[in-house]
Motif scaffolding. Structure first.
Motif, PDB file in Angstrom:
ATOM      1  N   VAL A 160     -28.778 -17.946   3.063  1.00 55.53           N
ATOM      2  CA  VAL A 160     -28.318 -19.324   3.305  1.00 55.53           C
ATOM      3  C   VAL A 160     -29.044 -19.919   4.502  1.00 55.53           C
ATOM      4  CG1 VAL A 160     -26.362 -20.702   4.076  1.00 55.53           C
ATOM      5  CG2 VAL A 160     -26.071 -19.061   2.228  1.00 55.53           C
ATOM      6  N   ALA A 161     -29.178 -19.141   5.577  1.00 56.43           N
ATOM      7  CA  ALA A 161     -29.842 -19.641   6.782  1.00 56.43           C
ATOM      8  C   ALA A 161     -31.302 -19.997   6.508  1.00 56.43           C
ATOM      9  CB  ALA A 161     -29.752 -18.587   7.884  1.00 56.43           C
TER      10      ALA A 161
ATOM     11  N   ALA B 162     -31.446 -23.161   4.133  1.00 55.76           N
ATOM     12  CA  ALA B 162     -30.973 -24.358   4.836  1.00 55.76           C
ATOM     13  C   ALA B 162     -32.005 -24.854   5.836  1.00 55.76           C
ATOM     14  CB  ALA B 162     -29.652 -24.045   5.543  1.00 55.76           C
ATOM     15  N   GLU B 163     -32.662 -23.912   6.515  1.00 53.24           N
ATOM     16  CA  GLU B 163     -33.688 -24.328   7.484  1.00 53.24           C
ATOM     17  C   GLU B 163     -34.876 -24.969   6.781  1.00 53.24           C
ATOM     18  OE1 GLU B 163     -36.442 -22.425  11.069  1.00 53.24           O
ATOM     19  OE2 GLU B 163     -35.104 -21.141   9.891  1.00 53.24           O
TER      20      GLU B 163
ATOM     21  N   TYR C 247     -23.492 -22.868   2.325  1.00 49.31           N
ATOM     22  CA  TYR C 247     -22.699 -21.655   2.103  1.00 49.31           C
ATOM     23  C   TYR C 247     -21.487 -21.978   1.225  1.00 49.31           C
ATOM     24  CZ  TYR C 247     -20.422 -17.225   3.201  1.00 49.31           C
ATOM     25  OH  TYR C 247     -19.840 -15.979   3.112  1.00 49.31           O
TER      26      TYR C 247
ATOM     27  N   LYS D 128     -26.157 -25.449   7.048  1.00 50.34           N
ATOM     28  CA  LYS D 128     -25.895 -24.081   6.580  1.00 50.34           C
ATOM     29  C   LYS D 128     -24.467 -23.951   6.065  1.00 50.34           C
ATOM     30  CE  LYS D 128     -27.177 -22.106  10.426  1.00 50.34           C
ATOM     31  NZ  LYS D 128     -27.439 -21.022  11.422  1.00 50.34           N
TER      32      LYS D 128
END
Length: 308
Positions: free
Chosen positions: A285-286, A289-290, A300, A296
């Motif tokens: 997810v991190a 998202a970045e 999630y 994030k």
């Protein structure tokens, strides 16, 4: 429906009143020479400025894209030239530029004119200006008619940001490649096209930008049979297919609209792909998202909602 506006009045005439053309030439003779880029009418002779008339009458040298067109212009304006007339076009620019610069170094006022509109804009003149600028020679302009700006102003499309793309490549493959580069262009775009190539051009625009993209076809600007058609590209293509198009053409196309904002749900598959490769859900997810520049926490939640 195609929206068309049509001019019903004919070409106007121009009176030769007092102007500053003679003073410019005199100043050049007493000091260094200069190059003057002068815009000529794109159709209506009434658009010839007093400054253009004065420069035509007094310039030491006139570099013309087509000397026959220049003589017709001078005749229509009922004036006479006193300077030397030299042809200067795309086929002799490379060899003739040095001679013209030598005249300017010697103190001459060199007037640069093309068949219509502003020199150096999809017309001869750029090479001359580029070379003169390198030497620090004086280059100025007598502005006036411009097919680019006239078509843009009449198009009914946004004018706050625009770009001029000139003529598209003639070969289908090269044309498609160029339009693919422009598919995401946000600015209003202005093109030139020959009447016999308008239909394939509009077909290519339809394929690249979509038939719903707003556009305008402007033909014979400022002339007796001026016509501006405003419609989606698909309708303009249908008009061109059913018509015998004549005259000089400018095509104006709206820029691409803003892309819809990305939602977290759009990136759930990317997260699941990383998890399937062995990444922990939190790390996947991190990473996604970045890359996508989204929250994030929202991503999630979207992943969990999809799994639930």
């Amino acid at each position: 429906m195609v929206n068309s506006s049509k001019q019903t009045t004919g070409p106007g005439t121009s009176q030769n009143t007092q102007n500053d053309g003679g003073s410019a030439a005199a100043a050049a003779r007493t000091g260094g020479g200069q190059i003057v880029l002068a815009a000529t009418p794109i159709g209506n002779m009434g658009d010839a400025t007093n400054r253009l008339i004065g420069l035509l009458e007094t310039a030491d040298v006139i570099a013309a894209e087509d000397t026959r067109r220049l003589h017709r212009l001078v005749s229509a304006l009922k004036i006479t030239t006193s300077g030397r007339i030299i042809s200067y076009h795309e086929h002799n620019e490379a060899t003739r530029t040095a001679d013209l610069l030598e005249m300017v170094r010697g103190g001459a006022t060199l007037l640069m004119v093309t068949d219509a509109g502003m020199p150096a804009v999809s017309d001869p003149g750029f090479r001359l200006v580029e070379a003169a600028a390198r030497e620090g020679l004086t280059v100025t302009a007598a502005p006036g008619p411009s097919a680019v700006l006239t078509a843009l102003a009449l198009s009914g499309l946004p004018t706050d940001r625009f770009c001029f793309e000139g003529f598209l490549p003639r070969k289908a493959g090269e044309r498609s490649a160029r339009l693919a580069e422009l598919a995401g262009e946000r600015r209003t775009m202005v093109f030139f096209e020959a009447p016999h190539r308008l239909e394939p051009m509009l077909r290519a625009l339809d394929a690249a930008f979509g038939g719903d993209r707003r556009a305008a076809v402007a033909r014979e600007l400022t002339k007796l049979h001026e016509q501006v058609l405003r419609a989606p590209l698909r309708e303009l293509l249908e008009w061109a297919e059913a018509s015998e198009v004549r005259g000089e053409i400018a095509v104006v196309v709206a820029g691409a609209g803003e892309a819809a904002p990305e939602l977290p749900e759009d990136h759930v598959a990317a997260v699941n792909g990383l998890v399937a490769q062995g990444a922990r859900l939190k790390d996947a997810v991190a990473t996604v998202a970045e890359d996508a520049r989204i929250s994030k926490r929202e991503l999630y939640s979207a992943v969990l909602a999809a799994r639930g």
